[in-house]
Design a protein around this motif. Structure first.
Motif, PDB file in Angstrom:
ATOM      1  N   ILE A   9       4.945  -7.712   7.848  1.00 44.74           N
ATOM      2  CA  ILE A   9       3.501  -6.599   8.266  1.00 44.74           C
ATOM      3  C   ILE A   9       2.856  -7.672   9.114  1.00 44.74           C
ATOM      4  O   ILE A   9       1.922  -7.692   9.583  1.00 44.74           O
ATOM      5  CB  ILE A   9       2.633  -6.552   6.639  1.00 44.74           C
ATOM      6  CG1 ILE A   9       2.414  -7.849   6.106  1.00 44.74           C
ATOM      7  CG2 ILE A   9       3.520  -5.547   6.276  1.00 44.74           C
ATOM      8  CD1 ILE A   9       1.557  -6.958   4.824  1.00 44.74           C
ATOM      9  N   PHE A  12       3.313  -6.508  12.646  1.00 46.36           N
ATOM     10  CA  PHE A  12       2.317  -5.074  12.968  1.00 46.36           C
ATOM     11  C   PHE A  12       1.098  -5.330  13.753  1.00 46.36           C
ATOM     12  O   PHE A  12       0.061  -6.280  13.593  1.00 46.36           O
ATOM     13  CB  PHE A  12       1.351  -4.701  11.820  1.00 46.36           C
ATOM     14  CG  PHE A  12       3.255  -4.241  11.181  1.00 46.36           C
ATOM     15  CD1 PHE A  12       4.624  -3.938  11.013  1.00 46.36           C
ATOM     16  CD2 PHE A  12       2.942  -2.517  10.119  1.00 46.36           C
ATOM     17  CE1 PHE A  12       5.308  -4.043  10.533  1.00 46.36           C
ATOM     18  CE2 PHE A  12       4.060  -2.242   9.853  1.00 46.36           C
ATOM     19  CZ  PHE A  12       5.421  -3.127   9.216  1.00 46.36           C
ATOM     20  N   TYR A  23       4.024   1.838  10.286  1.00 45.27           N
ATOM     21  CA  TYR A  23       3.644   2.309   8.944  1.00 45.27           C
ATOM     22  C   TYR A  23       4.327   3.435   8.538  1.00 45.27           C
ATOM     23  O   TYR A  23       4.887   3.230   7.297  1.00 45.27           O
ATOM     24  CB  TYR A  23       2.622   2.419   8.768  1.00 45.27           C
ATOM     25  CG  TYR A  23       1.678   0.739   8.910  1.00 45.27           C
ATOM     26  CD1 TYR A  23       1.634  -0.319   7.813  1.00 45.27           C
ATOM     27  CD2 TYR A  23       0.509   0.431   9.852  1.00 45.27           C
ATOM     28  CE1 TYR A  23       1.262  -1.152   7.711  1.00 45.27           C
ATOM     29  CE2 TYR A  23       0.269  -0.814  10.273  1.00 45.27           C
ATOM     30  CZ  TYR A  23       0.223  -1.575   8.888  1.00 45.27           C
ATOM     31  OH  TYR A  23      -0.502  -2.921   8.866  1.00 45.27           O
ATOM     32  N   ARG A  27       7.930   4.401   5.794  1.00 42.74           N
ATOM     33  CA  ARG A  27       6.926   5.553   4.933  1.00 42.74           C
ATOM     34  C   ARG A  27       8.405   6.399   4.996  1.00 42.74           C
ATOM     35  O   ARG A  27       9.470   6.410   3.840  1.00 42.74           O
ATOM     36  CB  ARG A  27       5.824   5.679   4.805  1.00 42.74           C
ATOM     37  CG  ARG A  27       6.197   7.327   4.108  1.00 42.74           C
ATOM     38  CD  ARG A  27       4.250   8.252   3.651  1.00 42.74           C
ATOM     39  NE  ARG A  27       4.330   8.312   5.148  1.00 42.74           N
ATOM     40  CZ  ARG A  27       3.309   8.123   6.037  1.00 42.74           C
ATOM     41  NH1 ARG A  27       2.646   6.397   5.823  1.00 42.74           N
ATOM     42  NH2 ARG A  27       3.552   8.657   6.861  1.00 42.74           N
ATOM     43  N   LEU A  46       3.869  -3.020   0.291  1.00 45.38           N
ATOM     44  CA  LEU A  46       3.255  -1.999   0.787  1.00 45.38           C
ATOM     45  C   LEU A  46       3.498  -0.819   0.515  1.00 45.38           C
ATOM     46  O   LEU A  46       4.682  -0.469   1.542  1.00 45.38           O
ATOM     47  CB  LEU A  46       3.688  -2.842   2.468  1.00 45.38           C
ATOM     48  CG  LEU A  46       3.050  -0.943   3.974  1.00 45.38           C
ATOM     49  CD1 LEU A  46       1.368  -2.034   3.521  1.00 45.38           C
ATOM     50  CD2 LEU A  46       3.410  -1.378   4.719  1.00 45.38           C
ATOM     51  N   THR A  48       2.151   2.511   1.590  1.00 43.40           N
ATOM     52  CA  THR A  48       2.209   3.875   2.207  1.00 43.40           C
ATOM     53  C   THR A  48       1.547   4.967   2.063  1.00 43.40           C
ATOM     54  O   THR A  48       1.027   5.982   2.779  1.00 43.40           O
ATOM     55  CB  THR A  48       3.096   3.649   3.377  1.00 43.40           C
ATOM     56  OG1 THR A  48       4.673   4.749   3.030  1.00 43.40           O
ATOM     57  CG2 THR A  48       2.869   2.247   4.723  1.00 43.40           C
ATOM     58  N   ASP A 281      -5.648  -2.864   8.746  1.00 40.96           N
ATOM     59  CA  ASP A 281      -4.622  -1.585   8.136  1.00 40.96           C
ATOM     60  C   ASP A 281      -3.809  -2.224   6.883  1.00 40.96           C
ATOM     61  O   ASP A 281      -3.290  -0.887   6.002  1.00 40.96           O
ATOM     62  CB  ASP A 281      -3.489  -1.979   9.382  1.00 40.96           C
ATOM     63  CG  ASP A 281      -4.156  -1.107  10.682  1.00 40.96           C
ATOM     64  OD1 ASP A 281      -5.111  -0.809  10.827  1.00 40.96           O
ATOM     65  OD2 ASP A 281      -3.416  -2.124  11.790  1.00 40.96           O
ATOM     66  N   THR A 282      -3.701  -2.905   6.110  1.00 43.10           N
ATOM     67  CA  THR A 282      -2.790  -3.366   4.986  1.00 43.10           C
ATOM     68  C   THR A 282      -4.161  -3.568   3.637  1.00 43.10           C
ATOM     69  O   THR A 282      -3.828  -3.840   2.425  1.00 43.10           O
ATOM     70  CB  THR A 282      -2.359  -4.874   4.678  1.00 43.10           C
ATOM     71  OG1 THR A 282      -2.188  -5.856   5.711  1.00 43.10           O
ATOM     72  CG2 THR A 282      -1.169  -3.740   6.162  1.00 43.10           C
ATOM     73  N   ALA A 308      -2.127   0.435   2.246  1.00 45.89           N
ATOM     74  CA  ALA A 308      -2.265   0.704   4.082  1.00 45.89           C
ATOM     75  C   ALA A 308      -3.249   1.912   3.883  1.00 45.89           C
ATOM     76  O   ALA A 308      -1.754   3.140   4.079  1.00 45.89           O
ATOM     77  CB  ALA A 308      -0.625   1.097   4.659  1.00 45.89           C
ATOM     78  N   ALA A 311      -1.830   4.470   6.748  1.00 49.67           N
ATOM     79  CA  ALA A 311      -1.313   5.603   6.605  1.00 49.67           C
ATOM     80  C   ALA A 311      -0.943   6.394   5.958  1.00 49.67           C
ATOM     81  O   ALA A 311      -0.566   7.372   5.892  1.00 49.67           O
ATOM     82  CB  ALA A 311       0.066   4.417   6.407  1.00 49.67           C
TER      83      ALA A 311
END
Length: 400
Positions: A9, A12, A23, A27, A46, A48, A281-282, A308, A311
């Motif tokens: 990540i 990204f 992202y 998923r 992660l 999403t 974002d995370t 996220a 996302a």
């Protein structure tokens, strides 16, 4: 036998307000919870998916306190309210939450609308072009949160540089970040001492009273709560005023629709909050306090988990056509303000300021448009929040 390395990540990217498509690809290909490599070189998870994100944000099995100091995405002090788990978090939050209820925030509406009107009066009197960041997005929230907390007007301009460094991921050196923390702490200590000697009707005076007479907050918690309220009440709202205005102005048909149908604005603001990413974002990392099943995978105690939210706000299982900005989207359970015990304390206030700012622009400057090409806009880099350095706008014709 070969083992596929999990995606990193840390690779990204960001491009303005565009969410990295990987992202969504993760998923759809791997499910709502996937193994990833973290920026510090370790591995974690992660999330999403919308349902799984809500679970992590609300389930005490996923701890913020255990994440402190674990990696670069974690805060550095256990006395930040964002780093606390229940019951400590509940004890600290209850002292501030009463000031941010929907009813109390609505009492601020006339003052917020007055500040917007004054700022737009000055901008329109000077004429085009104008920088919407300087003329509206920055001064509105710093005025509102400053008055709410009791920060003297002459002190408010000092916070912009401190807050940028406070929210830095790579834009500032570690020494500059430490200095910003120290300056913010020192200022809050000074302001608390003033409010202790000369209390007024502001929130900080009430918090000092809770510290000194009711108990429940120690001095570090009081200082850090004040810092957190000041930064969150200023930087994030300022960023989103500009981000949401840009998102509409870069889609002129959306701007025109809202100008023609102002009653749609509250629904449109919720959709903009879903669609426009703001924070990291995370998200802030969490650590599993015990073994837990999530999204079809087993997460072991001690594993780092990132949510996220941006996302998750585009999860196809929840939203129809999630990659499209749908201004009249009726069912919109977005996670822009989080969920669970760490749901944004100032969500009602942020909604009020965003609606007042955009509503004022749409009503008084319906012909507003970008004054430069989109590729000429400058974005902040290396910060935990996304935002524009400037938003040059212009307009023609009569204004009200």
């Amino acid at each position: 036998m070969t083992t596929t390395r999990p995606p990193s990540i840390g690779e990204f990217g960001r491009d303005g307000l565009t969410l990295d498509p990987r992202y969504g690809e993760l998923r759809r290909a791997g499910g709502p919870v996937v193994r990833v490599r973290l920026p510090d070189g370790g591995e974690g998870w992660l999330v999403t998916g919308w349902e799984e994100a809500r679970r992590v944000l609300s389930d005490p099995a996923f701890s913020r306190a255990l994440a402190v100091g674990r990696n670069a995405g974690a805060r550095r002090r256990e006395t930040f309210i964002t780093d606390m788990d229940a019951p400590e978090h509940t004890r600290v939050r209850r002292h501030a939450v009463r000031a941010f209820t929907h009813r109390r925030v609505q009492r601020l509406r006339p003052r917020v609308e007055e500040v917007v009107a004054d700022l737009l009066d000055a901008m329109l009197a000077e004429g085009p072009p104008a920088d919407l960041v300087e003329r509206l997005a920055l001064p509105l929230p710093i005025t509102v949160i400053g008055e709410l907390l009791g920060v003297p007007p002459g002190d408010r301009d000092r916070f912009q540089g401190w807050s940028d460094a406070f929210l830095s991921t790579s834009a500032y050196s570690p020494d500059a970040i430490r200095e910003a923390h120290a300056r913010l702490d020192a200022y809050l200590v000074e302001l608390i001492d003033r409010r202790r000697a000369e209390p007024s009707g502001d929130l900080l005076s009430a918090l000092v009273h809770a510290r000194d007479e009711e108990g429940g907050l120690d001095e570090d918690e009081l200082v850090n709560l004040g810092v957190g309220l000041l930064i969150a009440g200023y930087e994030t709202t300022a960023g989103q005023i500009a981000n949401l205005a840009y998102t509409l102005l870069s889609r002129p048909e959306r701007w025109a629709r809202l100008a023609a149908d102002p009653d749609l604005l509250p629904t449109a603001v919720e959709e903009l909050l879903r669609f426009v990413p703001l924070g990291s974002d995370t998200g802030m990392p969490r650590v599993a306090a015990r073994d837990v099943e999530l999204g079809g995978v087993r997460i072991a105690a001690g594993d780092v988990v990132h949510v996220a939210r941006a996302a998750a706000n585009r999860d196809e299982s929840v939203y129809t056509d999630p990659e499209t900005l749908v201004l009249d989207r009726a069912d919109n359970p977005h996670l822009a303000f989080g969920h669970g015990i760490h749901h944004c304390l100032g969500a009602h206030l942020a909604r009020l300021e965003l609606t007042a700012a955009l509503g004022g622009l749409l009503r008084r400057v319906p012909a507003l448009r970008l004054a430069v090409r989109e590729d000429e806009l400058r974005w902040k880099e290396g910060l935990a929040v996304r935002g524009l350095r400037e938003l040059p706008v212009t307009w023609t014709g009569a204004v009200s």
